[in-house]
Design a protein around this motif. Sequence first.
Motif, PDB file in Angstrom:
ATOM      1  N   ARG A  61       0.832  -1.208   0.000  1.00 16.42           N
ATOM      2  CA  ARG A  61       0.000   0.000   0.000  1.00 16.42           C
ATOM      3  C   ARG A  61       0.864   1.256   0.000  1.00 16.42           C
ATOM      4  O   ARG A  61       0.574   2.226  -0.695  1.00 16.42           O
ATOM      5  CB  ARG A  61      -0.919   0.011   1.221  1.00 16.42           C
ATOM      6  N   GLU A  62       1.913   1.231   0.810  1.00 14.73           N
ATOM      7  CA  GLU A  62       2.792   2.394   0.891  1.00 14.73           C
ATOM      8  C   GLU A  62       3.492   2.639  -0.438  1.00 14.73           C
ATOM      9  O   GLU A  62       3.652   3.789  -0.852  1.00 14.73           O
ATOM     10  CB  GLU A  62       3.827   2.213   2.010  1.00 14.73           C
ATOM     11  N   SER A  63       3.874   1.558  -1.134  1.00 14.79           N
ATOM     12  CA  SER A  63       4.516   1.754  -2.437  1.00 14.79           C
ATOM     13  C   SER A  63       3.524   2.364  -3.431  1.00 14.79           C
ATOM     14  O   SER A  63       3.893   3.238  -4.227  1.00 14.79           O
ATOM     15  CB  SER A  63       5.081   0.438  -2.972  1.00 14.79           C
ATOM     16  N   LEU A  64       2.270   1.941  -3.368  1.00 17.66           N
ATOM     17  CA  LEU A  64       1.244   2.545  -4.226  1.00 17.66           C
ATOM     18  C   LEU A  64       1.039   4.018  -3.876  1.00 17.66           C
ATOM     19  O   LEU A  64       0.935   4.876  -4.759  1.00 17.66           O
ATOM     20  CB  LEU A  64      -0.079   1.792  -4.101  1.00 17.66           C
ATOM     21  N   ARG A  65       0.984   4.306  -2.592  1.00 20.50           N
ATOM     22  CA  ARG A  65       0.812   5.697  -2.159  1.00 20.50           C
ATOM     23  C   ARG A  65       1.973   6.556  -2.651  1.00 20.50           C
ATOM     24  O   ARG A  65       1.771   7.682  -3.107  1.00 20.50           O
ATOM     25  CB  ARG A  65       0.751   5.766  -0.626  1.00 20.50           C
ATOM     26  N   GLN A  66       3.198   6.014  -2.530  1.00 17.72           N
ATOM     27  CA  GLN A  66       4.365   6.776  -2.950  1.00 17.72           C
ATOM     28  C   GLN A  66       4.331   7.021  -4.451  1.00 17.72           C
ATOM     29  O   GLN A  66       4.693   8.092  -4.916  1.00 17.72           O
ATOM     30  CB  GLN A  66       5.654   6.041  -2.554  1.00 17.72           C
ATOM     31  N   GLY A  67       3.867   6.029  -5.213  1.00  9.53           N
ATOM     32  CA  GLY A  67       3.727   6.216  -6.658  1.00  9.53           C
ATOM     33  C   GLY A  67       2.764   7.338  -6.990  1.00  9.53           C
ATOM     34  O   GLY A  67       3.026   8.164  -7.878  1.00  9.53           O
ATOM     35  N   ILE A  68       1.667   7.392  -6.296  1.00  5.88           N
ATOM     36  CA  ILE A  68       0.683   8.460  -6.504  1.00  5.88           C
ATOM     37  C   ILE A  68       1.273   9.803  -6.098  1.00  5.88           C
ATOM     38  O   ILE A  68       1.109  10.807  -6.800  1.00  5.88           O
ATOM     39  CB  ILE A  68      -0.615   8.165  -5.713  1.00  5.88           C
ATOM     40  N   ARG A  69       1.996   9.841  -4.954  1.00  5.23           N
ATOM     41  CA  ARG A  69       2.625  11.097  -4.520  1.00  5.23           C
ATOM     42  C   ARG A  69       3.610  11.597  -5.570  1.00  5.23           C
ATOM     43  O   ARG A  69       3.663  12.789  -5.862  1.00  5.23           O
ATOM     44  CB  ARG A  69       3.352  10.892  -3.188  1.00  5.23           C
TER      45      ARG A  69
ATOM     46  N   TYR B 260       1.754  12.967  -8.793  1.00  4.69           N
ATOM     47  CA  TYR B 260       1.055  14.247  -8.666  1.00  4.69           C
ATOM     48  C   TYR B 260       1.829  15.297  -7.882  1.00  4.69           C
ATOM     49  O   TYR B 260       1.324  16.389  -7.628  1.00  4.69           O
ATOM     50  CB  TYR B 260      -0.324  14.030  -8.034  1.00  4.69           C
ATOM     51  N   GLY B 261       3.039  14.972  -7.453  1.00  8.55           N
ATOM     52  CA  GLY B 261       3.858  15.951  -6.738  1.00  8.55           C
ATOM     53  C   GLY B 261       3.356  16.262  -5.342  1.00  8.55           C
ATOM     54  O   GLY B 261       3.508  17.382  -4.859  1.00  8.55           O
ATOM     55  N   ILE B 262       2.773  15.293  -4.692  1.00  9.22           N
ATOM     56  CA  ILE B 262       2.254  15.478  -3.333  1.00  9.22           C
ATOM     57  C   ILE B 262       3.349  15.073  -2.348  1.00  9.22           C
ATOM     58  O   ILE B 262       4.069  14.116  -2.576  1.00  9.22           O
ATOM     59  CB  ILE B 262       0.997  14.605  -3.111  1.00  9.22           C
ATOM     60  N   LYS B 263       3.438  15.801  -1.240  1.00  8.26           N
ATOM     61  CA  LYS B 263       4.432  15.466  -0.219  1.00  8.26           C
ATOM     62  C   LYS B 263       3.750  14.797   0.963  1.00  8.26           C
ATOM     63  O   LYS B 263       2.574  15.032   1.247  1.00  8.26           O
ATOM     64  CB  LYS B 263       5.154  16.720   0.245  1.00  8.26           C
ATOM     65  N   LYS B 264       4.524  13.981   1.678  1.00  9.38           N
ATOM     66  CA  LYS B 264       4.003  13.325   2.879  1.00  9.38           C
ATOM     67  C   LYS B 264       3.719  14.366   3.947  1.00  9.38           C
ATOM     68  O   LYS B 264       4.302  15.451   3.957  1.00  9.38           O
ATOM     69  CB  LYS B 264       5.033  12.335   3.436  1.00  9.38           C
TER      70      LYS B 264
END
Length: 135
Positions: free
Chosen positions: A60-68, A71-75
């Motif tokens: 899940r985290e790898s998917l989230r990081q791919g989306i970030r 789209y240029g989103i930061k944690k």
Amino acid sequence: MNFVMKQALGGATKDMGKMLGGEGEEKDPDAERKEEERQEALRQQEEERKAKYAKMEAERESLRQGIRDKYGIKKKEEKEAEAQAAMEQASEGSLTRPKKAIPAGCGNEEEEEESIVDTVMKFLPGPLQDMFNKK
């Protein structure tokens, strides 16, 4: 109910002896070994469950990081760290910067009054100093 029926059928039974504190449960010689095996199996199942969920969370985290990244989103943690750094950098030379901790010796009124009195005593002539020191 079962007890009443056994009493009616033939008097004291094996269960009756157990109830009165006589012979207890027959102990299985392998009971301890079986219990240890059961505990080991439960521990192993728990470890497998934790590993499964850790693997799922990593995916899940790898998917989230791919989306970030896409789209240029930061944690959230990165945003907070950058905001804190920007705030500290902006407030370095500012008059409205956050106040720092009070240095030792400042703010304690008794010490300040004594230090003022000591300072004044230094400037008084010798006979006056002796007069105030006698009190």
